[in-house]
Design an enzyme around this catalytic site. Sequence first.
Site, short mmCIF file in Angstrom:
data_model
loop_
_atom_site.label_atom_id
_atom_site.label_comp_id
_atom_site.label_asym_id
_atom_site.label_seq_id
_atom_site.Cartn_x
_atom_site.Cartn_y
_atom_site.Cartn_z
CG HIS A 38 -19.01 -34.22 12.71
ND1 HIS A 38 -19.95 -33.92 13.65
CD2 HIS A 38 -19.70 -34.44 11.56
CE1 HIS A 38 -21.16 -33.96 13.10
NE2 HIS A 38 -21.04 -34.25 11.84
CG HIS A 70 -22.48 -38.75 11.43
ND1 HIS A 70 -23.22 -38.82 10.26
CD2 HIS A 70 -22.30 -37.43 11.67
CE1 HIS A 70 -23.43 -37.60 9.81
NE2 HIS A 70 -22.89 -36.74 10.65
CD GLU A 78 -25.44 -35.99 13.10
OE1 GLU A 78 -24.43 -35.36 13.45
OE2 GLU A 78 -26.06 -35.72 12.07
C1 GLA Z 1 -23.70 -33.42 10.36
C2 GLA Z 1 -23.74 -31.99 9.99
C3 GLA Z 1 -24.03 -31.84 8.54
C4 GLA Z 1 -23.03 -32.60 7.71
C5 GLA Z 1 -23.00 -34.03 8.16
C6 GLA Z 1 -21.92 -34.81 7.49
O1 GLA Z 1 -24.95 -33.96 10.36
O2 GLA Z 1 -24.66 -31.26 10.75
O3 GLA Z 1 -24.01 -30.50 8.18
O4 GLA Z 1 -21.76 -32.04 7.87
O5 GLA Z 1 -22.80 -34.11 9.53
O6 GLA Z 1 -21.97 -34.70 6.10
#
Ligand code: GLA
Length: 385
Positions: A140, A214, A349
């Site tokens: 991210h 997110h 997402e």
């Molecule tokens: C995304 C990732 C997950 C986790 C979340 C945040 O969805 O794919 O593995 O890291 O973000 O907790």
Amino acid sequence: MKKITYNLIIVAFLSIFGCNKKENNNQPQKEQMENIQVSDYGVTAKGDSIRKFTLTNKNGMKMEVINFGGIITSLTAPDKNGKYEDVVLGFTKPEDYFNGNPYYFGALIGRYGNRIANAKFTLEGKTYDIDKNDGPNSLHGGKQGFHTKFWNIEPVKDAKFPTLKLTYTSADGEEGYPGKLSTIVLYTLTDDNALEISYEAETDKPTVVNLTQHSYFNLSGNFSKTILDHELQINGDKFTPVNETLIPTGEQNAVKGTPFDFTASKAIGKDINAEDDQLKKGKGYDHNWILNGSGLRSIAKVFHPESGRMMEVLTDEPGVQFYSGNFLDGKFENKTGGKNEFRTGFCLETQHFPNSPNQASFPSTELKPGQKYQSKTIYKFSVKK
Ligand code: GLA
């Protein structure tokens, strides 16, 4: 920020005292003032004041957004009895967003949503080391990704529906990424109860970009309940299986006959505990679905039978990360009086595939100077009785 505040104060002052005929005759401006409220949200440890923007549509649906991380702290949706309740997970204390936001609650994610293997990639013969914040990988956008940045937020004048324009310019080299990246995100709350998100970005050097949002949803309106009873349908016949650190292996596997088959609507909890190597690696669902079709299209539907709430997701992206909240660990209070526990929220997402910069067979995430990155996602709420 100051500029917006002063503008808003001036407009409010002039409309209260009726001495600004021009503004008063300007319908969209007036509506915008009624539909977007600005207030103080909190102060970061460094002393920066954070503001909250509250958007309201004609049905009374509300969305709250802060200029830290572009975070959506609240979003309401009606149930089968017309009751609007908050359906996105969040913290109860502003400082929990400011001091790390470990789950990325509600945040804008950049420069690269999802993981990049070994926190490096090569572009036009040059290797870039980016921030390593998830075991060997970068997740991210790195520790100080877009979810930790101050976004400039302005209400959009003359917009048909309440709309916020969020802008952020990421300096060349930030978190290791090449190129100065100018980013614009629009959040619109339409009168048919949809949250529309449009992303745009431009760079001055070749780079990679993959922006997403997110928000975690729980359509029950009670954040202490798990999302296992929500029924999900995804228009994706394939997904990208992962290795132990959640990096795609490069394969594109059919979902048919596996727990990953959501082509027909089924409860999230139905197969989540099945004996399955991929579920084990993800601690549940935490995978990228390869979406059928292209262009802006309906890609997923989620239905919560008890409340009657329904959410449809539309996007022009090729993939979606369906994440079943497997890292939620009850360390923080939720907004309805309990804790943000294991699987009490899910994310959809919309994105390009994880690790695309290192995977030539995946759709490209490269952006060159002179090109414009554009992406759109809609979360639309309705009721099914
Ligand atoms: C995304 C990732 C997950 C986790 C979340 C945040 O969805 O794919 O593995 O890291 O973000 O907790």
